[in-house]
Design a protein around this motif. Sequence first.
Motif, PDB file in Angstrom:
ATOM      1  N   ARG A   1     113.233 -49.578  22.716  1.00  0.00           N
ATOM      2  CA  ARG A   1     112.283 -50.123  21.738  1.00  0.00           C
ATOM      3  C   ARG A   1     111.588 -51.367  22.296  1.00  0.00           C
ATOM      4  NH1 ARG A   1     113.342 -53.819  17.779  1.00  0.00           N
ATOM      5  NH2 ARG A   1     111.891 -53.828  16.009  1.00  0.00           N
ATOM      6  N   HIS A   2     112.401 -52.299  22.807  1.00  0.00           N
ATOM      7  CA  HIS A   2     111.814 -53.527  23.351  1.00  0.00           C
ATOM      8  C   HIS A   2     110.981 -53.236  24.601  1.00  0.00           C
ATOM      9  CE1 HIS A   2     113.654 -56.314  20.612  1.00  0.00           C
ATOM     10  NE2 HIS A   2     114.856 -55.752  20.804  1.00  0.00           N
ATOM     11  N   LEU A   3     111.484 -52.332  25.421  1.00  0.00           N
ATOM     12  CA  LEU A   3     110.792 -51.983  26.661  1.00  0.00           C
ATOM     13  C   LEU A   3     109.404 -51.438  26.361  1.00  0.00           C
ATOM     14  CD1 LEU A   3     112.153 -51.969  29.571  1.00  0.00           C
ATOM     15  CD2 LEU A   3     112.066 -49.505  29.398  1.00  0.00           C
ATOM     16  N   TYR A   4     109.358 -50.486  25.445  1.00  0.00           N
ATOM     17  CA  TYR A   4     108.082 -49.831  25.159  1.00  0.00           C
ATOM     18  C   TYR A   4     107.131 -50.782  24.448  1.00  0.00           C
ATOM     19  CZ  TYR A   4     104.602 -46.796  23.198  1.00  0.00           C
ATOM     20  OH  TYR A   4     103.407 -46.249  22.851  1.00  0.00           O
ATOM     21  N   LEU A   5     107.666 -51.395  23.353  1.00  0.00           N
ATOM     22  CA  LEU A   5     106.772 -52.241  22.559  1.00  0.00           C
ATOM     23  C   LEU A   5     106.300 -53.449  23.358  1.00  0.00           C
ATOM     24  CD1 LEU A   5     108.524 -52.104  19.085  1.00  0.00           C
ATOM     25  CD2 LEU A   5     106.428 -50.981  19.807  1.00  0.00           C
ATOM     26  N   GLY A   6     107.157 -54.011  24.180  1.00  0.00           N
ATOM     27  CA  GLY A   6     106.776 -55.188  24.962  1.00  0.00           C
ATOM     28  C   GLY A   6     105.717 -54.860  25.999  1.00  0.00           C
ATOM     29  N   THR A   7     105.881 -53.743  26.691  1.00  0.00           N
ATOM     30  CA  THR A   7     104.973 -53.424  27.797  1.00  0.00           C
ATOM     31  C   THR A   7     103.704 -52.720  27.324  1.00  0.00           C
ATOM     32  OG1 THR A   7     106.905 -53.207  29.197  1.00  0.00           O
ATOM     33  CG2 THR A   7     104.870 -52.331  30.069  1.00  0.00           C
TER      34      THR A   7
ATOM     35  N   GLU B   1     108.061 -49.009  13.493  1.00  0.00           N
ATOM     36  CA  GLU B   1     108.850 -48.354  14.539  1.00  0.00           C
ATOM     37  C   GLU B   1     108.135 -47.087  14.999  1.00  0.00           C
ATOM     38  OE1 GLU B   1     111.726 -49.914  15.109  1.00  0.00           O
ATOM     39  OE2 GLU B   1     112.897 -48.564  16.345  1.00  0.00           O
TER      40      GLU B   1
ATOM     41  N   LYS C   1     108.983 -42.423  25.185  1.00  0.00           N
ATOM     42  CA  LYS C   1     107.875 -43.251  25.676  1.00  0.00           C
ATOM     43  C   LYS C   1     108.374 -44.292  26.674  1.00  0.00           C
ATOM     44  CE  LYS C   1     104.924 -42.660  21.697  1.00  0.00           C
ATOM     45  NZ  LYS C   1     104.536 -43.178  20.391  1.00  0.00           N
ATOM     46  N   ALA C   2     109.539 -44.860  26.360  1.00  0.00           N
ATOM     47  CA  ALA C   2     110.113 -45.835  27.296  1.00  0.00           C
ATOM     48  C   ALA C   2     110.442 -45.159  28.626  1.00  0.00           C
ATOM     49  CB  ALA C   2     111.365 -46.457  26.702  1.00  0.00           C
TER      50      ALA C   2
ATOM     51  N   LEU D   1     110.579 -43.236  20.638  1.00  0.00           N
ATOM     52  CA  LEU D   1     110.613 -44.474  21.417  1.00  0.00           C
ATOM     53  C   LEU D   1     111.248 -44.284  22.786  1.00  0.00           C
ATOM     54  CD1 LEU D   1     111.471 -47.564  19.224  1.00  0.00           C
ATOM     55  CD2 LEU D   1     109.686 -47.296  20.914  1.00  0.00           C
TER      56      LEU D   1
ATOM     57  N   LEU E   1     107.273 -44.673  30.551  1.00  0.00           N
ATOM     58  CA  LEU E   1     106.854 -45.933  31.176  1.00  0.00           C
ATOM     59  C   LEU E   1     107.670 -46.210  32.433  1.00  0.00           C
ATOM     60  CD1 LEU E   1     106.251 -48.706  28.494  1.00  0.00           C
ATOM     61  CD2 LEU E   1     104.715 -47.922  30.262  1.00  0.00           C
TER      62      LEU E   1
ATOM     63  N   MET F   1     105.668 -58.817  15.635  1.00  0.00           N
ATOM     64  CA  MET F   1     105.398 -58.099  16.878  1.00  0.00           C
ATOM     65  C   MET F   1     105.889 -56.670  16.786  1.00  0.00           C
ATOM     66  SD  MET F   1     106.899 -59.121  20.544  1.00  0.00           S
ATOM     67  CE  MET F   1     106.882 -57.948  21.857  1.00  0.00           C
ATOM     68  N   MET F   2     107.021 -56.507  16.183  1.00  0.00           N
ATOM     69  CA  MET F   2     107.581 -55.157  16.102  1.00  0.00           C
ATOM     70  C   MET F   2     107.800 -54.789  14.648  1.00  0.00           C
ATOM     71  SD  MET F   2     110.254 -55.792  19.070  1.00  0.00           S
ATOM     72  CE  MET F   2     109.711 -56.679  20.485  1.00  0.00           C
TER      73      MET F   2
ATOM     74  N   GLN G   1     102.050 -52.836  24.686  1.00  0.00           N
ATOM     75  CA  GLN G   1     101.021 -53.664  24.044  1.00  0.00           C
ATOM     76  C   GLN G   1     100.147 -54.358  25.076  1.00  0.00           C
ATOM     77  OE1 GLN G   1     102.989 -56.420  21.476  1.00  0.00           O
ATOM     78  NE2 GLN G   1     102.799 -55.080  19.685  1.00  0.00           N
TER      79      GLN G   1
ATOM     80  N   ARG H   1     102.483 -62.509  26.095  1.00  0.00           N
ATOM     81  CA  ARG H   1     102.424 -61.365  25.179  1.00  0.00           C
ATOM     82  C   ARG H   1     103.801 -60.780  24.878  1.00  0.00           C
ATOM     83  NH1 ARG H   1      98.254 -60.249  22.159  1.00  0.00           N
ATOM     84  NH2 ARG H   1      98.818 -58.049  22.216  1.00  0.00           N
ATOM     85  N   CYS H   2     104.785 -61.062  25.707  1.00  0.00           N
ATOM     86  CA  CYS H   2     106.047 -60.346  25.553  1.00  0.00           C
ATOM     87  C   CYS H   2     107.246 -61.290  25.397  1.00  0.00           C
ATOM     88  CB  CYS H   2     106.229 -59.426  26.750  1.00  0.00           C
ATOM     89  SG  CYS H   2     107.694 -58.427  26.720  1.00  0.00           S
TER      90      CYS H   2
ATOM     91  N   GLU I   1     111.710 -64.556  18.346  1.00  0.00           N
ATOM     92  CA  GLU I   1     112.522 -63.664  17.504  1.00  0.00           C
ATOM     93  C   GLU I   1     113.999 -64.049  17.574  1.00  0.00           C
ATOM     94  OE1 GLU I   1     109.723 -59.729  18.240  1.00  0.00           O
ATOM     95  OE2 GLU I   1     111.866 -59.646  18.729  1.00  0.00           O
TER      96      GLU I   1
ATOM     97  N   PRO J   1     107.120 -64.401  22.505  1.00  0.00           N
ATOM     98  CA  PRO J   1     107.391 -63.875  21.141  1.00  0.00           C
ATOM     99  C   PRO J   1     108.822 -63.372  20.982  1.00  0.00           C
ATOM    100  CG  PRO J   1     105.299 -63.065  21.951  1.00  0.00           C
ATOM    101  CD  PRO J   1     105.930 -63.770  23.089  1.00  0.00           C
ATOM    102  N   MET J   2     109.370 -62.773  22.031  1.00  0.00           N
ATOM    103  CA  MET J   2     110.762 -62.298  21.943  1.00  0.00           C
ATOM    104  C   MET J   2     111.728 -63.475  21.777  1.00  0.00           C
ATOM    105  SD  MET J   2     110.958 -59.305  24.782  1.00  0.00           S
ATOM    106  CE  MET J   2     110.307 -57.687  24.512  1.00  0.00           C
TER     107      MET J   2
END
Lengths: 312, 271
Positions: free
Chosen positions: B59-65, A5, A12-13, A9, A16, A1-2, B67, B124-125, B132, B128-129
């Motif tokens: 990182r988790h915030l951005y990648l999780g949302t 990188e 962008k966070a 980041l 959001l 999933m990740m 997507q 989706r979030c 992990e 999978p987390m």
Amino acid sequence: MMDKEPNNLELKAALLLGLFVALVAATVLYILYARGSFEATQRLVLVADDSEGVRVGMDMTFSGFPIGRVRRIELAPDGAARIVIDVPVRDAKWLRESSVFTLSRSLVGGAALKAYSGVLSDPPLADGAERRVLVGDATAELPRLVSDARELIGNLTRLTAADSPLAASLANVQTITGRGTGARGASGMVLGEADAKQIGAALQRVNSLLARIDGMAAKADAQVLGPQGLVNESKAGVAQLNALLGDARQTLKKVDALLAEAQGVAGNVRGATNDLDALRGEVDATVRKVEQLVDEVNRKWPFQRDTELKLK
Amino acid sequence: MMLGMSPLTSPQGALAALARSFAQWLAGWGRTVQLAALLSALALSPSSYRADSRRALARHLYLGTAQALPWFTLLSLLIAIVVIRIVLVTSHSYGLSQYALEMVVRVLVLELIPLAAAMVAALRCTIPMAAEVAALRSGGGWDALAAQGRDPLRAEVLPRAVAGSFCTLMLAAVSSVVALVVAYLSVYGFTSAGFTAYTHTVGRVFSPAVSLIFVLKIVLLGLTVALMPIASVLDAVPRRRANTSAELQGLVRMLVLMVIIEAASLVGNYA
């Protein structure tokens, strides 16, 4: 999933997060605006016997437009329901002192609060005003409507029954119209067969009578308007009368002249009378002068008379 | 065991087994609630947002949302168009057009979208987390972190839980706004003439009680979706390979909680 990188980041966070906060803030502001939190309102209290169907938050409409919202429903000490409505000040102009408020409950959907303002030139409704609400309940009318309809149907059934007066009347009408199409026509329909015959005979006699009256009228015509008729003789009489009237007019003219002469004589007599008056005045004056003269002579003359009266 | 009178076949034994499983079930829920409280306390403490933790969180915030956001927005747009169209046409055919807009806002924004957002965020979030985290525990990373003196709960679990909750809230917020806009355009078209009437309807739907229940529902759904999968993998005994039964159990618990929250919100709104 990740696996990889991405760059920036944290930025962008943060974007959001910012988007989320902006969305939530905008939604909250919009809902507050939609709830009317940012506009001044005035209060209107509607009093009803029964507040069934009224919900907090429902609209009060004027000409189909929502102009108020139910804020609270409470029970008054006298048992009546008080419906407290918030009306935005900008919409309050539609409510006047003479406005009427109704609460109608329809068969489908909820109740509806409506305002009617017949005279918009009346003074505006004051803040906190209290008004009775007229209740129109469609479902409450149903039982009465059904009983009325049942009664009506019963009446119709009785009317249309085979032995009903209406059916008998219609049968009579049929009989009468059947006679109307017979040999004697309408007279046969209205009268009996024998009477209709008598009417026919009477009509014949009336016809002959009319013929005789016609002949009489022709004779009378000749006597009145013919050569020796009344009208011609009347004309000659009128001519003689005219001549007589002419003679009378001449005679009257002569009398007129006589009268004028008499009037002249009378005028002369009046003038003579006037002259006599003057003459008499003159004679009077002369007599007085003669009298004075005699008195003078008497005084101066030796034959004087003592005319004085003396007291001794 | 099959031939003799085993404890399981006797009524007392069955009862004891039932009581034992009930106690286990209760203890499992207890541990979940404890973990939720612990993570909430960590999430609310400022020390959890130091520079290194903040980076992991971002990182988790951005990648999780990021997507899930674009395609879920697209999906909710399509569903909103279809549902709104159905409601409008149906209400028009029954002569109830005046109720259509209110029904659209209630059905879509208040009920369907929060549930759909929570489901998508879970799929989706957060699931999978949770996988992990399970992999981290089974791979020895968990113990390694503990050996370094770092709290694995704060370093690995907290950012994922916060990111999962945020994902739910973000998806719900964006798709709610999209649904409101689509509802307006479907009813009135591309004109501003209906804005006052539409705003009035929205204001009538979002009464204070309904708004409170709506916000509570989304927040609780977000917490459920973020915590339950992770709690179930943390509760299980760490194994070398993926612990399927623990993940499934977590999924079932999450769905049960979501149904309970939805039911409670329906009771609050319409009962």
